[in-house]
Enzyme design. Structure first.
Site, mmCIF file in Angstrom:
data_model
loop_
_atom_site.group_PDB
_atom_site.id
_atom_site.type_symbol
_atom_site.label_atom_id
_atom_site.label_comp_id
_atom_site.label_asym_id
_atom_site.label_seq_id
_atom_site.Cartn_x
_atom_site.Cartn_y
_atom_site.Cartn_z
ATOM 1 N N ASN A 169 88.251 94.800 -79.780
ATOM 2 C CA ASN A 169 89.171 95.002 -78.655
ATOM 3 C C ASN A 169 88.986 93.861 -77.658
ATOM 4 O OD1 ASN A 169 90.764 95.948 -76.569
ATOM 5 N ND2 ASN A 169 89.340 97.567 -75.955
ATOM 6 N N TRP A 170 89.982 92.981 -77.575
ATOM 7 C CA TRP A 170 89.876 91.811 -76.695
ATOM 8 C C TRP A 170 90.126 92.142 -75.232
ATOM 9 C CZ3 TRP A 170 93.199 87.649 -79.705
ATOM 10 C CH2 TRP A 170 92.614 87.437 -80.962
ATOM 11 N N LYS A 171 90.736 93.304 -74.973
ATOM 12 C CA LYS A 171 91.094 93.687 -73.613
ATOM 13 C C LYS A 171 92.012 92.613 -72.988
ATOM 14 C CE LYS A 171 86.931 96.442 -73.331
ATOM 15 N NZ LYS A 171 85.829 96.983 -72.505
ATOM 16 N N HIS A 229 91.596 104.751 -74.368
ATOM 17 C CA HIS A 229 90.413 103.984 -74.013
ATOM 18 C C HIS A 229 89.956 104.377 -72.611
ATOM 19 C CE1 HIS A 229 87.824 100.564 -73.016
ATOM 20 N NE2 HIS A 229 87.718 100.380 -74.319
ATOM 21 N N GLU A 263 89.107 102.786 -70.106
ATOM 22 C CA GLU A 263 89.709 102.026 -69.005
ATOM 23 C C GLU A 263 91.121 102.517 -68.707
ATOM 24 O OE1 GLU A 263 86.955 98.268 -70.300
ATOM 25 O OE2 GLU A 263 89.103 98.215 -70.745
ATOM 26 N N GLU A 315 83.042 106.137 -77.664
ATOM 27 C CA GLU A 315 82.567 105.091 -76.773
ATOM 28 C C GLU A 315 81.950 105.712 -75.524
ATOM 29 O OE1 GLU A 315 84.726 101.013 -77.345
ATOM 30 O OE2 GLU A 315 85.950 102.340 -76.137
ATOM 31 N N GLY A 372 79.929 97.561 -72.028
ATOM 32 C CA GLY A 372 79.703 96.388 -71.199
ATOM 33 C C GLY A 372 78.374 96.357 -70.477
ATOM 34 N N SER A 384 78.515 98.159 -76.330
ATOM 35 C CA SER A 384 77.468 97.137 -76.439
ATOM 36 C C SER A 384 77.023 96.917 -77.882
ATOM 37 C CB SER A 384 76.274 97.501 -75.550
ATOM 38 O OG SER A 384 76.652 97.542 -74.181
ATOM 39 N N GLY A 420 83.680 95.343 -78.120
ATOM 40 C CA GLY A 420 84.312 94.758 -76.949
ATOM 41 C C GLY A 420 83.958 93.300 -76.783
ATOM 42 N N GLY A 421 83.017 93.013 -75.884
ATOM 43 C CA GLY A 421 82.678 91.631 -75.554
ATOM 44 C C GLY A 421 82.313 90.768 -76.739
#
Length: 260
Positions: free
Chosen positions: A11-13, A103, A105, A172, A178, A218, A239-240
């Site tokens: 997921n690049w967000k 998600h 967010e 998640e 993160g 993470s 994610g990251g």
């Protein structure tokens, strides 16, 4: 034991424009090809911003890359006066295999309820797009209700809005996203096992056995193998680390890690 094809999803967000997306998908695909990655045994998918999807589609089709792609959200509406919304019909035309729904967010910043998430999942299914249903608890939820209680209720409520169709679940824990501090494989397995029980209750055991449940929070190449050893974890929503092609490829190649 049911054989479920693992899914490693990135997921690049709100990151990477369409030119960066083209370069990234090329690098990722070439890296995996050079390593003789078996896409039949471990599926790899990226989730870029909406504005990148057409460029990714064109590249994947032209180069016959085996990386799949999906959207980070989908509208609950198929069409109409809904400014800024993107429908499942549009995603299907772009060849999107998946759409993330619910998600944390979106839940936090856009006040999306489980009912809305369920309707979005149903909208994706109507157009042949597989929803990736995200569930998870905050640190406060964990302290007040204990492990699994909140994500279990979230999934139960979402599935009440989704009568039929294939779906993926992504657990998640919000407290891990993160933070650099992932849940332990044992913690994640406990929740994922409970989520599979919810699917069996809402559908049937056959559906529960066939549904893939991912862990996200993470995730990196150094810890993915531990999660993938657990019987109810079928992949990861990354994610990251999904923004680094070499690192994401290393996560996707978890089977080559020592002890896996």
């Amino acid at each position: 034991m049911v054989d479920r094809t693992p899914l490693i999803a990135g997921n690049w967000k709100l990151q990477q424009d369409h030119l960066q997306a083209i370069a990234f998908v090329q690098k990722l695909s070439w890296t995996l090809q050079d390593a003789d990655h078996d896409f039949d045994s471990v599926e790899v998918a990226v989730f870029p911003p909406f504005t990148d999807l057409r460029s990714v589609q064109t590249l994947v089709d032209a180069e016959k890359f085996r990386v799949r792609y999906g959207s980070q959200d989908v509208s609950e509406h198929d069409s109409g006066a809904y400014t800024g919304e993107v429908s499942g019909a549009f995603l299907a035309k772009l060849g999107s295999s998946y759409a993330i729904v619910g998600h944390s967010e979106r839940r936090q910043y856009h006040a999306e309820s489980d009912a809305i998430v369920g309707r979005k999942a149903a909208a994706a299914v109507r157009h042949g797009v597989v929803p990736v249903i995200c569930v998870g608890e905050t640190a406060d939820d964990l302290e007040q209700h204990g492990a699994a209680a909140v994500p279990v209720q979230q999934l139960r409520d979402v599935l009440s809005e989704l009568p039929t169709g294939e779906f993926v679940v992504a657990y998640e824990p919000v407290w891990a996203i993160g933070s650099g501090k992932a849940a332990t494989p044992e913690q994640a397995e406990q929740v994922c096992a409970a989520l599979r029980e919810v699917i069996a209750e809402a559908r049937d055991q056959e559906t529960a056995d066939a549904t893939r449940i991912l862990y996200g929070g993470s995730v990196k190449s150094g810890n993915i193998a531990g999660f993938m050893r657990e019987p109810n974890i079928d992949g990861a929503l990354v994610g990251g680390a999904s923004l680094d092609a070499a690192e994401f490829a290393a996560i996707a190649r978890f089977k080559s890690h020592v002890g896996v």
